[in-house]
Design a protein around this motif. Structure first.
Motif, PDB file in Angstrom:
ATOM      1  N   PHE A 125      39.480  37.101  48.037  1.00 16.89           N
ATOM      2  CA  PHE A 125      38.622  37.525  46.933  1.00 16.89           C
ATOM      3  C   PHE A 125      37.587  38.552  47.393  1.00 16.89           C
ATOM      4  O   PHE A 125      37.259  39.486  46.654  1.00 16.89           O
ATOM      5  CB  PHE A 125      37.928  36.319  46.302  1.00 16.89           C
ATOM      6  CG  PHE A 125      38.815  35.516  45.395  1.00 16.89           C
ATOM      7  CD1 PHE A 125      39.276  36.047  44.205  1.00 16.89           C
ATOM      8  CD2 PHE A 125      39.210  34.234  45.747  1.00 16.89           C
ATOM      9  CE1 PHE A 125      40.106  35.320  43.369  1.00 16.89           C
ATOM     10  CE2 PHE A 125      40.045  33.493  44.918  1.00 16.89           C
ATOM     11  CZ  PHE A 125      40.492  34.033  43.720  1.00 16.89           C
ATOM     12  N   LEU A 126      37.071  38.365  48.600  1.00 18.02           N
ATOM     13  CA  LEU A 126      36.097  39.319  49.134  1.00 18.02           C
ATOM     14  C   LEU A 126      36.681  40.730  49.184  1.00 18.02           C
ATOM     15  O   LEU A 126      36.081  41.689  48.695  1.00 18.02           O
ATOM     16  CB  LEU A 126      35.663  38.900  50.534  1.00 18.02           C
ATOM     17  CG  LEU A 126      34.509  37.912  50.659  1.00 18.02           C
ATOM     18  CD1 LEU A 126      34.367  37.458  52.099  1.00 18.02           C
ATOM     19  CD2 LEU A 126      33.213  38.535  50.161  1.00 18.02           C
ATOM     20  N   ILE A 127      37.859  40.840  49.782  1.00 20.29           N
ATOM     21  CA  ILE A 127      38.471  42.158  49.963  1.00 20.29           C
ATOM     22  C   ILE A 127      39.021  42.697  48.653  1.00 20.29           C
ATOM     23  O   ILE A 127      38.762  43.844  48.270  1.00 20.29           O
ATOM     24  CB  ILE A 127      39.577  42.077  51.035  1.00 20.29           C
ATOM     25  CG1 ILE A 127      38.965  41.747  52.393  1.00 20.29           C
ATOM     26  CG2 ILE A 127      40.363  43.388  51.111  1.00 20.29           C
ATOM     27  CD1 ILE A 127      39.975  41.468  53.478  1.00 20.29           C
ATOM     28  N   ALA A 131      37.217  45.804  46.659  1.00 19.12           N
ATOM     29  CA  ALA A 131      37.949  47.069  46.660  1.00 19.12           C
ATOM     30  C   ALA A 131      38.247  47.574  45.254  1.00 19.12           C
ATOM     31  O   ALA A 131      38.178  48.782  44.991  1.00 19.12           O
ATOM     32  CB  ALA A 131      39.255  46.904  47.440  1.00 19.12           C
ATOM     33  N   PHE A 132      38.561  46.661  44.330  1.00 18.17           N
ATOM     34  CA  PHE A 132      39.096  47.094  43.039  1.00 18.17           C
ATOM     35  C   PHE A 132      38.156  46.945  41.850  1.00 18.17           C
ATOM     36  O   PHE A 132      38.406  47.537  40.798  1.00 18.17           O
ATOM     37  CB  PHE A 132      40.405  46.349  42.753  1.00 18.17           C
ATOM     38  CG  PHE A 132      41.517  46.729  43.682  1.00 18.17           C
ATOM     39  CD1 PHE A 132      42.185  47.933  43.542  1.00 18.17           C
ATOM     40  CD2 PHE A 132      41.876  45.891  44.731  1.00 18.17           C
ATOM     41  CE1 PHE A 132      43.199  48.292  44.410  1.00 18.17           C
ATOM     42  CE2 PHE A 132      42.886  46.244  45.607  1.00 18.17           C
ATOM     43  CZ  PHE A 132      43.552  47.450  45.452  1.00 18.17           C
ATOM     44  N   MET A 133      37.078  46.176  41.993  1.00 20.13           N
ATOM     45  CA  MET A 133      36.174  46.027  40.864  1.00 20.13           C
ATOM     46  C   MET A 133      35.569  47.361  40.409  1.00 20.13           C
ATOM     47  O   MET A 133      35.519  47.645  39.207  1.00 20.13           O
ATOM     48  CB  MET A 133      35.068  45.015  41.208  1.00 20.13           C
ATOM     49  CG  MET A 133      34.196  44.635  40.007  1.00 20.13           C
ATOM     50  SD  MET A 133      35.168  43.980  38.644  1.00 20.13           S
ATOM     51  CE  MET A 133      34.140  44.427  37.252  1.00 20.13           C
ATOM     52  N   PRO A 134      35.117  48.229  41.331  1.00 20.93           N
ATOM     53  CA  PRO A 134      34.591  49.528  40.875  1.00 20.93           C
ATOM     54  C   PRO A 134      35.638  50.378  40.153  1.00 20.93           C
ATOM     55  O   PRO A 134      35.326  51.072  39.185  1.00 20.93           O
ATOM     56  CB  PRO A 134      34.152  50.204  42.189  1.00 20.93           C
ATOM     57  CG  PRO A 134      33.939  49.083  43.145  1.00 20.93           C
ATOM     58  CD  PRO A 134      34.969  48.062  42.789  1.00 20.93           C
ATOM     59  N   ILE A 135      36.888  50.326  40.626  1.00 16.51           N
ATOM     60  CA  ILE A 135      37.972  51.083  39.981  1.00 16.51           C
ATOM     61  C   ILE A 135      38.235  50.526  38.587  1.00 16.51           C
ATOM     62  O   ILE A 135      38.355  51.275  37.609  1.00 16.51           O
ATOM     63  CB  ILE A 135      39.265  51.008  40.826  1.00 16.51           C
ATOM     64  CG1 ILE A 135      39.007  51.543  42.233  1.00 16.51           C
ATOM     65  CG2 ILE A 135      40.394  51.783  40.162  1.00 16.51           C
ATOM     66  CD1 ILE A 135      40.139  51.274  43.204  1.00 16.51           C
ATOM     67  N   PRO A 143      37.146  42.335  34.194  1.00 20.42           N
ATOM     68  CA  PRO A 143      37.114  41.621  35.483  1.00 20.42           C
ATOM     69  C   PRO A 143      38.019  40.399  35.507  1.00 20.42           C
ATOM     70  O   PRO A 143      38.534  40.026  36.555  1.00 20.42           O
ATOM     71  CB  PRO A 143      35.640  41.233  35.649  1.00 20.42           C
ATOM     72  CG  PRO A 143      35.024  41.363  34.295  1.00 20.42           C
ATOM     73  CD  PRO A 143      35.794  42.438  33.602  1.00 20.42           C
ATOM     74  N   GLN A 144      38.249  39.783  34.334  1.00 15.45           N
ATOM     75  CA  GLN A 144      39.140  38.617  34.288  1.00 15.45           C
ATOM     76  C   GLN A 144      40.549  38.993  34.725  1.00 15.45           C
ATOM     77  O   GLN A 144      41.262  38.208  35.353  1.00 15.45           O
ATOM     78  CB  GLN A 144      39.211  38.026  32.875  1.00 15.45           C
ATOM     79  CG  GLN A 144      37.887  37.609  32.295  1.00 15.45           C
ATOM     80  CD  GLN A 144      37.318  38.662  31.368  1.00 15.45           C
ATOM     81  OE1 GLN A 144      37.068  39.776  31.786  1.00 15.45           O
ATOM     82  NE2 GLN A 144      37.111  38.292  30.117  1.00 15.45           N
ATOM     83  N   GLY A 425      31.516  36.092  41.744  1.00 20.27           N
ATOM     84  CA  GLY A 425      30.234  36.744  42.003  1.00 20.27           C
ATOM     85  C   GLY A 425      30.373  38.242  42.113  1.00 20.27           C
ATOM     86  O   GLY A 425      29.549  38.993  41.576  1.00 20.27           O
ATOM     87  N   ILE A 426      31.408  38.698  42.798  1.00 17.69           N
ATOM     88  CA  ILE A 426      31.640  40.140  42.945  1.00 17.69           C
ATOM     89  C   ILE A 426      31.978  40.774  41.598  1.00 17.69           C
ATOM     90  O   ILE A 426      31.520  41.871  41.269  1.00 17.69           O
ATOM     91  CB  ILE A 426      32.769  40.399  43.963  1.00 17.69           C
ATOM     92  CG1 ILE A 426      32.357  39.909  45.356  1.00 17.69           C
ATOM     93  CG2 ILE A 426      33.123  41.897  44.025  1.00 17.69           C
ATOM     94  CD1 ILE A 426      33.479  39.912  46.366  1.00 17.69           C
ATOM     95  N   CYS A 427      32.777  40.058  40.815  1.00 11.97           N
ATOM     96  CA  CYS A 427      33.212  40.585  39.514  1.00 11.97           C
ATOM     97  C   CYS A 427      32.182  40.344  38.409  1.00 11.97           C
ATOM     98  O   CYS A 427      32.371  40.804  37.277  1.00 11.97           O
ATOM     99  CB  CYS A 427      34.539  39.957  39.109  1.00 11.97           C
ATOM    100  SG  CYS A 427      35.927  40.408  40.175  1.00 11.97           S
TER     101      CYS A 427
END
Length: 461
Positions: A125-127, A131-135, A143-144, A425-427
């Motif tokens: 999940f970290l990687i 990596a892909f949330m900004p894209i 995000p789901q 958390g990241i998303c």
């Protein structure tokens, strides 16, 4: 089951079902749900204040490592994002992928597969999310959808021979006559064609999710407002080429250390990396303090949720029965709510399907896994199923395969699995939304995998 065991099991099921409903409906903030409901359940079960204290302390111990990992990993990657480390990669991917959402989700699956080679959901999940949330944000993907794609890929990879579920299941097989020296590698080899099918379901889900997101309007670049652009400029750090190169090298070293497992805890690796990055990018102490304060605010909500989950896990897994002699609660192994829930599940299956118990239970492995968690599933439910069907001539490898291949899909949508909250958390997403979106893909793929395993003879009906 005696009356108290039945009572504890029923309370456990009510607790989990009500909690799931409230999370999905988002009627309360997750920390409130995870803190208050277990307390009500514990009181209903007759737990004394001292037993509740023991349960909560035990539950919090299971969350502390993930909470520390979450705080420092989010802080590190946020700092790297503000330093512009990922901008060239994001721009290149957005340019190449264009409007092909399917290509994006296929890449997410491939990256998640590599990220999960160490068997750690937190790393995946970290990687993947970082990596892909900004894209995804740039092209309007929810995000789901990202969480679902990472979760189903991690599910497929989570039956590798060094992953927790296969190790647990193999240990239970080794308790059966004739399998005393059985190892996880042998179980993985036995299931190998099915594992390849699980990988196929990850790519299939990526295609399906991409179509759902396209219908939802994703695919075109999201136009930022002037206010959003100004806010983004405020958060960005001015970084020279030298600092950018330093940040890139530091991140690569960090990722290598995570994958190679150099013996230090993952959270400590992020603590060290964050400390170095903070000093390198913000040399002034005043700026460092300001940045730590900003990052702390962002991490607070998810940390509160993680520690609240610890209360839920503690109450659900605390060993406690009535000691007839003392007429009070005492500690006995395999006597927690979740243990009795597992026993009640197996006892509820009609006797005429006894030899098919593993198969019918596997149809419901996803919701069962979501309710009782990984340890209870493999150390509580699986041994009971093995004891019921192996004497009837069913191969214990087939029993474990049925439950492994199906339950793995429920692992990373369970509200009790700590690593899920790293991705959330990241998303910046809620666990309720994650469950609501992902369950419609996970459960059908689980049943599809069971059918495939049955057709090729790995699982016997």
């Amino acid at each position: 089951m005696d009356a108290y065991a039945m009572r504890l099991a029923i309370i456990g099921f009510i607790l989990v079902i009500v909690l799931m409903v409230l999370l999905v409906r988002e009627q309360f903030a997750p920390p409130v749900t995870f803190i208050v409901l277990p307390l009500i359940a514990a009181i209903a079960a007759g737990y004394s204040p001292s037993l509740i204290k023991t349960a909560i302390n035990a539950g919090e111990k299971t969350m502390i490592n993930t909470a520390v990992l979450f705080v420092f990993s989010i802080a590190y990657f946020t700092l790297m994002d503000e330093a512009g480390l990922f901008d060239p990669i994001i721009n290149a991917l957005v340019g190449k992928i264009g409007k092909s959402l399917t290509a994006l989700f296929v890449v997410i699956v491939l990256v998640s597969m590599v990220a999960h080679l160490d068997g750690s959901g937190a790393t995946t999940f970290l990687i993947g999310a970082t990596a892909f949330m900004p894209i995804c944000k740039k092209i309007g993907v929810r995000p789901q959808a990202l969480m679902c794609t990472i979760a189903i890929t991690a599910s497929a990879m989570n039956i590798m021979p060094w992953a927790g579920p296969t190790l647990r299941a193999s240990a239970m097989i080794a308790t059966q006559p004739g399998f005393e020296t059985y190892e996880a590698g042998s179980q993985f080899t036995y299931m190998l064609p099915c594992w390849l099918f699980l990988i196929f379901t990850a790519f299939l889900t990526a295609v399906l999710v991409s179509r759902v997101e396209k219908k939802h309007g994703a695919g075109a670049l999201v136009v930022e407002t002037a206010g959003e652009k100004e806010e983004e400029k405020k958060t960005k750090l001015e970084v020279s080429k030298g600092k950018y190169t330093f940040n890139a090298i530091l991140t690569i070293i960090l990722l290598v250390c995570l994958f190679k497992d150099i013996g230090l805890p993952q959270y400590y690796l992020f603590m060290v990396a964050f400390s170095i990055a903070l000093v390198a990018n913000l040399p002034k102490t005043a700026d460092q303090k300001k940045k730590i304060k900003e990052l702390g605010v962002n991490a607070m909500q998810m940390c509160m949720t993680l520690f609240a989950v610890g209360v839920f896990v503690g109450i659900l897994t605390q060993n406690a029965v009535i000691d007839p002699a003392a007429e009070k609660l005492a500690y006995v192994d395999n006597t927690s709510m979740v243990d009795f829930m597992a026993t009640l599940i197996t006892n509820s299956v009609p006797s005429f399907v006894s030899s098919h118990l593993h198969w019918f239970l596997s149809l419901f492995s996803v919701p069962i896994m979501m309710m009782i968690g990984t340890d209870a599933f493999y150390y509580g439910l699986l041994p009971v199923v093995l004891a019921a069907v192996v004497p009837l001539g069913v191969d214990p490898r087939a029993v474990a395969a049925a439950m492994l291949l199906t339950a793995t899909y429920g692992t990373f949508i369970s509200p009790t699995v700590a690593s899920v909250y790293v991705g959330l958390g990241i998303c910046n997403e809620s666990v309720g939304e994650h469950i609501k979106y992902s369950l419609r893909f996970m459960w059908p793929m689980s049943i599809l995998s069971l059918i495939f395993a049955t057709l090729i003879g790995v699982v016997k009906f």
